[in-house]
Design a protein around this motif. Structure first.
Motif, PDB file in Angstrom:
ATOM      1  N   CYS A  26     -80.349  19.268  72.805  1.00  0.00           N
ATOM      2  CA  CYS A  26     -80.855  18.698  71.563  1.00  0.00           C
ATOM      3  C   CYS A  26     -82.129  17.900  71.813  1.00  0.00           C
ATOM      4  O   CYS A  26     -82.775  17.446  70.888  1.00  0.00           O
ATOM      5  N   TYR A  27     -82.485  17.702  73.071  1.00  0.00           N
ATOM      6  CA  TYR A  27     -83.698  16.944  73.370  1.00  0.00           C
ATOM      7  C   TYR A  27     -84.859  17.857  73.775  1.00  0.00           C
ATOM      8  O   TYR A  27     -85.941  17.768  73.239  1.00  0.00           O
ATOM      9  N   CYS A  28     -84.596  18.728  74.767  1.00  0.00           N
ATOM     10  CA  CYS A  28     -85.704  19.546  75.273  1.00  0.00           C
ATOM     11  C   CYS A  28     -85.541  21.010  74.874  1.00  0.00           C
ATOM     12  O   CYS A  28     -86.383  21.837  75.200  1.00  0.00           O
ATOM     13  N   ASN A  29     -84.456  21.311  74.192  1.00  0.00           N
ATOM     14  CA  ASN A  29     -84.262  22.645  73.630  1.00  0.00           C
ATOM     15  C   ASN A  29     -84.075  23.724  74.690  1.00  0.00           C
ATOM     16  O   ASN A  29     -84.222  24.904  74.409  1.00  0.00           O
ATOM     17  N   GLY A  38     -76.466  22.242  83.312  1.00  0.00           N
ATOM     18  CA  GLY A  38     -75.473  21.246  82.971  1.00  0.00           C
ATOM     19  C   GLY A  38     -75.318  21.207  81.470  1.00  0.00           C
ATOM     20  O   GLY A  38     -76.142  21.759  80.733  1.00  0.00           O
ATOM     21  N   LYS A  39     -74.273  20.592  81.023  1.00  0.00           N
ATOM     22  CA  LYS A  39     -74.031  20.547  79.584  1.00  0.00           C
ATOM     23  C   LYS A  39     -73.271  19.261  79.298  1.00  0.00           C
ATOM     24  O   LYS A  39     -72.153  19.087  79.749  1.00  0.00           O
ATOM     25  N   ARG A  40     -73.916  18.378  78.599  1.00  0.00           N
ATOM     26  CA  ARG A  40     -73.324  17.063  78.383  1.00  0.00           C
ATOM     27  C   ARG A  40     -73.258  16.741  76.912  1.00  0.00           C
ATOM     28  O   ARG A  40     -74.162  17.057  76.165  1.00  0.00           O
ATOM     29  N   LYS A  41     -72.217  16.075  76.527  1.00  0.00           N
ATOM     30  CA  LYS A  41     -72.110  15.636  75.141  1.00  0.00           C
ATOM     31  C   LYS A  41     -72.800  14.294  74.999  1.00  0.00           C
ATOM     32  O   LYS A  41     -72.602  13.394  75.785  1.00  0.00           O
ATOM     33  N   THR A  42     -73.642  14.221  73.997  1.00  0.00           N
ATOM     34  CA  THR A  42     -74.287  12.955  73.684  1.00  0.00           C
ATOM     35  C   THR A  42     -74.036  12.694  72.211  1.00  0.00           C
ATOM     36  O   THR A  42     -73.632  13.601  71.485  1.00  0.00           O
ATOM     37  N   PRO A  43     -74.289  11.457  71.777  1.00  0.00           N
ATOM     38  CA  PRO A  43     -74.098  11.157  70.353  1.00  0.00           C
ATOM     39  C   PRO A  43     -74.934  12.060  69.462  1.00  0.00           C
ATOM     40  O   PRO A  43     -74.615  12.276  68.303  1.00  0.00           O
ATOM     41  N   SER A  49     -78.291  18.179  81.682  1.00  0.00           N
ATOM     42  CA  SER A  49     -78.058  17.038  82.561  1.00  0.00           C
ATOM     43  C   SER A  49     -79.297  16.168  82.696  1.00  0.00           C
ATOM     44  O   SER A  49     -79.216  14.950  82.723  1.00  0.00           O
ATOM     45  N   ASP A  50     -80.446  16.813  82.786  1.00  0.00           N
ATOM     46  CA  ASP A  50     -81.687  16.061  82.937  1.00  0.00           C
ATOM     47  C   ASP A  50     -81.859  15.050  81.818  1.00  0.00           C
ATOM     48  O   ASP A  50     -82.075  13.868  82.048  1.00  0.00           O
ATOM     49  N   CYS A  51     -81.772  15.561  80.598  1.00  0.00           N
ATOM     50  CA  CYS A  51     -81.965  14.685  79.448  1.00  0.00           C
ATOM     51  C   CYS A  51     -80.838  13.670  79.362  1.00  0.00           C
ATOM     52  O   CYS A  51     -81.054  12.512  79.031  1.00  0.00           O
ATOM     53  N   TYR A  52     -79.645  14.133  79.678  1.00  0.00           N
ATOM     54  CA  TYR A  52     -78.490  13.244  79.598  1.00  0.00           C
ATOM     55  C   TYR A  52     -78.715  12.031  80.480  1.00  0.00           C
ATOM     56  O   TYR A  52     -78.558  10.898  80.053  1.00  0.00           O
ATOM     57  N   TYR A  53     -79.098  12.291  81.719  1.00  0.00           N
ATOM     58  CA  TYR A  53     -79.282  11.172  82.637  1.00  0.00           C
ATOM     59  C   TYR A  53     -80.522  10.374  82.294  1.00  0.00           C
ATOM     60  O   TYR A  53     -80.600   9.186  82.543  1.00  0.00           O
ATOM     61  N   GLU A  54     -81.509  11.071  81.734  1.00  0.00           N
ATOM     62  CA  GLU A  54     -82.696  10.357  81.300  1.00  0.00           C
ATOM     63  C   GLU A  54     -82.321   9.354  80.219  1.00  0.00           C
ATOM     64  O   GLU A  54     -82.703   8.200  80.241  1.00  0.00           O
ATOM     65  N   LYS A  55     -81.543   9.819  79.268  1.00  0.00           N
ATOM     66  CA  LYS A  55     -81.129   8.946  78.174  1.00  0.00           C
ATOM     67  C   LYS A  55     -80.206   7.861  78.707  1.00  0.00           C
ATOM     68  O   LYS A  55     -80.304   6.702  78.336  1.00  0.00           O
ATOM     69  N   LEU A  56     -79.333   8.261  79.581  1.00  0.00           N
ATOM     70  CA  LEU A  56     -78.404   7.317  80.176  1.00  0.00           C
ATOM     71  C   LEU A  56     -79.173   6.247  80.926  1.00  0.00           C
ATOM     72  O   LEU A  56     -78.922   5.064  80.807  1.00  0.00           O
ATOM     73  N   GLY A  57     -80.200   6.702  81.671  1.00  0.00           N
ATOM     74  CA  GLY A  57     -81.008   5.769  82.429  1.00  0.00           C
ATOM     75  C   GLY A  57     -81.727   4.804  81.506  1.00  0.00           C
ATOM     76  O   GLY A  57     -81.766   3.617  81.747  1.00  0.00           O
ATOM     77  N   ALA A  58     -82.280   5.329  80.429  1.00  0.00           N
ATOM     78  CA  ALA A  58     -82.985   4.494  79.467  1.00  0.00           C
ATOM     79  C   ALA A  58     -82.020   3.469  78.885  1.00  0.00           C
ATOM     80  O   ALA A  58     -82.356   2.304  78.722  1.00  0.00           O
ATOM     81  N   GLY A  59     -80.836   3.914  78.603  1.00  0.00           N
ATOM     82  CA  GLY A  59     -79.831   3.009  78.043  1.00  0.00           C
ATOM     83  C   GLY A  59     -79.479   1.915  79.020  1.00  0.00           C
ATOM     84  O   GLY A  59     -79.344   0.751  78.645  1.00  0.00           O
ATOM     85  N   VAL A  60     -79.360   2.284  80.269  1.00  0.00           N
ATOM     86  CA  VAL A  60     -79.014   1.298  81.283  1.00  0.00           C
ATOM     87  C   VAL A  60     -80.126   0.288  81.455  1.00  0.00           C
ATOM     88  O   VAL A  60     -79.896  -0.893  81.675  1.00  0.00           O
ATOM     89  N   GLU A  61     -81.366   0.767  81.327  1.00  0.00           N
ATOM     90  CA  GLU A  61     -82.480  -0.151  81.451  1.00  0.00           C
ATOM     91  C   GLU A  61     -82.488  -1.154  80.310  1.00  0.00           C
ATOM     92  O   GLU A  61     -82.795  -2.315  80.480  1.00  0.00           O
ATOM     93  N   GLN A  62     -82.163  -0.663  79.133  1.00  0.00           N
ATOM     94  CA  GLN A  62     -82.139  -1.561  77.976  1.00  0.00           C
ATOM     95  C   GLN A  62     -80.960  -2.523  78.036  1.00  0.00           C
ATOM     96  O   GLN A  62     -81.043  -3.659  77.627  1.00  0.00           O
ATOM     97  N   HIS A  63     -79.877  -2.030  78.540  1.00  0.00           N
ATOM     98  CA  HIS A  63     -78.669  -2.850  78.641  1.00  0.00           C
ATOM     99  C   HIS A  63     -78.159  -2.816  80.064  1.00  0.00           C
ATOM    100  O   HIS A  63     -77.268  -2.063  80.377  1.00  0.00           O
TER     101      HIS A  63
END
Ligand SMILES: [Zn+2]
Length: 73
Positions: A26-29, A38-43, A49-63
């Motif tokens: 849903c991010y990079c199509n 990889g295949k990850r469920k996100t909200p 997996s790349d985008c998943y961890y990217e988003k996860l990483g961004a989230g961790v940085e924010q929180h």
């Protein structure tokens, strides 16, 4: 009922392009293939997996929940 292997393979080739279970990130199509991208469920939907961890990483940085002990042992 048993479908000849030949037919299965032929169908698989054709259907893989239009198959309804085909999912894209849903991010990079990118076409999601569990073993490759990889295949990850996100909200927001399925993501690779790349985008998943990217988003996860961004989230961790924010929180930053996991910071604290940086030292080893
Ligand atoms: Zn992606």
């Amino acid at each position: 009922m048993a479908i000849p292997l030949k037919n299965l393979m032929a169908e698989g080739k054709g259907l893989s392009l239009v198959g309804s279970d085909e999912q894209r990130c849903c991010y990079c199509n990118v076409l999601l293939q569990e073993t490759i991208t990889g295949k990850r469920k996100t909200p927001e939907g399925e993501a690779c997996s790349d985008c998943y961890y990217e988003k996860l990483g961004a989230g961790v940085e924010q929180h930053p929940l996991i910071c604290g002990r940086v030292g080893r042992g």
